[in-house]
Design an enzyme around this catalytic site. Structure first.
Site, PDB file in Angstrom:
ATOM      1  N   CYS A 190      87.777  -2.176  41.144  1.00 14.10           N
ATOM      2  CA  CYS A 190      86.412  -2.230  41.677  1.00 14.10           C
ATOM      3  C   CYS A 190      86.059  -0.876  42.298  1.00 14.10           C
ATOM      4  O   CYS A 190      86.752  -0.403  43.205  1.00 14.10           O
ATOM      5  CB  CYS A 190      86.289  -3.337  42.719  1.00 14.10           C
ATOM      6  SG  CYS A 190      86.827  -4.970  42.117  1.00 14.10           S
ATOM      7  N   CYS A 225      80.282 -19.456  48.176  1.00 14.91           N
ATOM      8  CA  CYS A 225      79.715 -18.272  48.819  1.00 14.91           C
ATOM      9  C   CYS A 225      79.746 -17.165  47.775  1.00 14.91           C
ATOM     10  O   CYS A 225      80.824 -16.769  47.330  1.00 14.91           O
ATOM     11  CB  CYS A 225      80.542 -17.891  50.052  1.00 14.91           C
ATOM     12  SG  CYS A 225      80.040 -16.340  50.847  1.00 14.91           S
ATOM     13  N   CYS A 257      95.580  -4.017  45.648  1.00 10.56           N
ATOM     14  CA  CYS A 257      94.964  -4.858  44.623  1.00 10.56           C
ATOM     15  C   CYS A 257      94.942  -4.132  43.280  1.00 10.56           C
ATOM     16  O   CYS A 257      94.536  -2.965  43.208  1.00 10.56           O
ATOM     17  CB  CYS A 257      93.549  -5.237  45.040  1.00 10.56           C
ATOM     18  SG  CYS A 257      92.715  -6.323  43.844  1.00 10.56           S
ATOM     19  N   CYS A 263      86.263 -16.622  58.019  1.00 10.65           N
ATOM     20  CA  CYS A 263      86.476 -16.240  56.626  1.00 10.65           C
ATOM     21  C   CYS A 263      87.750 -15.414  56.512  1.00 10.65           C
ATOM     22  O   CYS A 263      87.983 -14.504  57.319  1.00 10.65           O
ATOM     23  CB  CYS A 263      85.288 -15.438  56.108  1.00 10.65           C
ATOM     24  SG  CYS A 263      83.688 -16.253  56.352  1.00 10.65           S
ATOM     25  N   CYS A 298      86.475 -20.404  55.188  1.00 14.25           N
ATOM     26  CA  CYS A 298      86.101 -19.731  53.939  1.00 14.25           C
ATOM     27  C   CYS A 298      87.262 -18.844  53.519  1.00 14.25           C
ATOM     28  O   CYS A 298      87.909 -18.216  54.362  1.00 14.25           O
ATOM     29  CB  CYS A 298      84.833 -18.896  54.134  1.00 14.25           C
ATOM     30  SG  CYS A 298      84.260 -18.073  52.609  1.00 14.25           S
TER      31      CYS A 298
END
Length: 329
Positions: free
Chosen positions: A55, A186, A51, A95, A126
């Protein structure tokens, strides 16, 4: 549901004597949710690593030196097989998470097939794929997606200390696209990242003052992963880890301010004692992830959760979530 909470009101809740806070949280919980029922969810990483976001907590970031190998998007049939196993183990919601800044349009066909296939099994669906454009949100809605996860992570003021490759407003924009497409939200975040209580107040305030509360609010405790910015920063500073009682307070305040939301006890459970988890359930948490793994970090596992449920007298949730039931009336 109130969406006009003031920060001072939320700070006052955090400051309550612990027994008073727990009493209020349990009273709110029982007014809107079945006592002793906990929703079981399963989380699968359908595309791991690589990614471009930075973060500070995430081992899947390209900027992290976590040793995690980047994988391609999983095959649809592999995902559906995992979903079938999750359903057989008692999960209500499946999910799926992909380590993307945002999905490419060329990936959406496979993602849509996953949603439709899992939905056909009778499971709630999800997805968490990063930022979405409006047309992508509509594609997911047309496929029958029940929930889209997109966490705000922390308070608006602390956000830049955790992530610099996207803004807090970027998060809110995606939530707006999801809502506009008719998909349930969510949205939660992570505590124990070295933030202050004021930041935890700001985190809950940001969620509780959204135009509509998230249907699901995951509250994660940071799992410090070696090679990540926060993992390395906090590894040798035990005092930076959030106190168990402070974590329970955060769950309780989330329950009081967002009474109809499912409050999910998420990452970090594998290092929590059963006593701490029991307090979280008393504070209003009523959703967990099952299985041995959450994306790339460990989880308690089905057998450990089954034993804990028996000890605490908890049972898996079977009915509709309160907020969705109210919306359907």
């Amino acid at each position: 549901m109130r969406t006009d909470w003031a920060r001072a009101e939320i700070a006052d809740l955090f400051d309550l004597p612990f027994d008073e806070l727990m009493w209020q949280a349990q009273a709110v919980h029982r007014a809107h949710h079945a006592a002793g029922e906990v929703q079981l969810c399963t989380l699968l990483s359908i595309k791991t690593g690589g990614c471009p976001e930075d973060c500070g907590y995430c081992s899947q970031s390209m900027s992290a030196d976590s040793g995690l190998k980047a994988d391609k998007l999983m095959e649809v049939e592999t995902v559906l097989s995992a979903a079938a196993e999750a359903k057989a183990s008692g999960s209500q919601r499946f999910c799926m998470g992909a380590a993307w800044r945002n999905p490419k349009d060329r990936d959406m066909d496979a993602v849509v097939q996953m949603v439709a296939g899992v939905k056909a099994m009778g499971l709630e669906t999800c997805m968490t794929l990063g930022m979405l454009e409006p047309h992508q949100a509509r594609q997911l809605a047309d496929a029958g997606l029940d929930y889209y996860n997109h966490n705000i992570d922390t308070s608006p003021e602390n956000y830049g200390n955790v992530i610099t490759t996207r803004t807090f407003q970027d998060r809110l924009d995606t939530l707006e696209h999801v809502r506009a497409a008719g998909i349930n939200v969510c949205c939660g975040g992570i505590v124990g990242m070295g933030e202050t209580r004021s930041d935890r107040v700001g985190f809950v305030h940001a969620l509780a003052t959204l135009p509509r509360h998230p249907e699901s609010v995951p509250v994660n405790a940071l799992v410090p992963v070696k090679g990540t910015v926060l993992g390395d920063m906090l590894a040798d500073t035990p005092l930076a880890k959030i106190d168990d009682i402070e974590f329970v307070r955060t769950v309780a305040v989330a329950r009081i301010t967002m009474p109809l939301s499912m409050v999910r006890l998420s990452a970090g459970r594998e290092s929590m004692s059963e006593a701490t988890q029991a307090l979280c359930f008393m504070a209003g948490a009523n959703s967990i992830f099952t299985g041995d793994k959450l994306l790339t970090t460990g989880n308690r596992g089905d057998s450990a959760d089954g034993a804990m449920f028996e000890k605490l007298g908890l049972r898996p949730m079977e009915g509709e979530e309160p907020m969705r039931a109210v919306a359907a009336e």
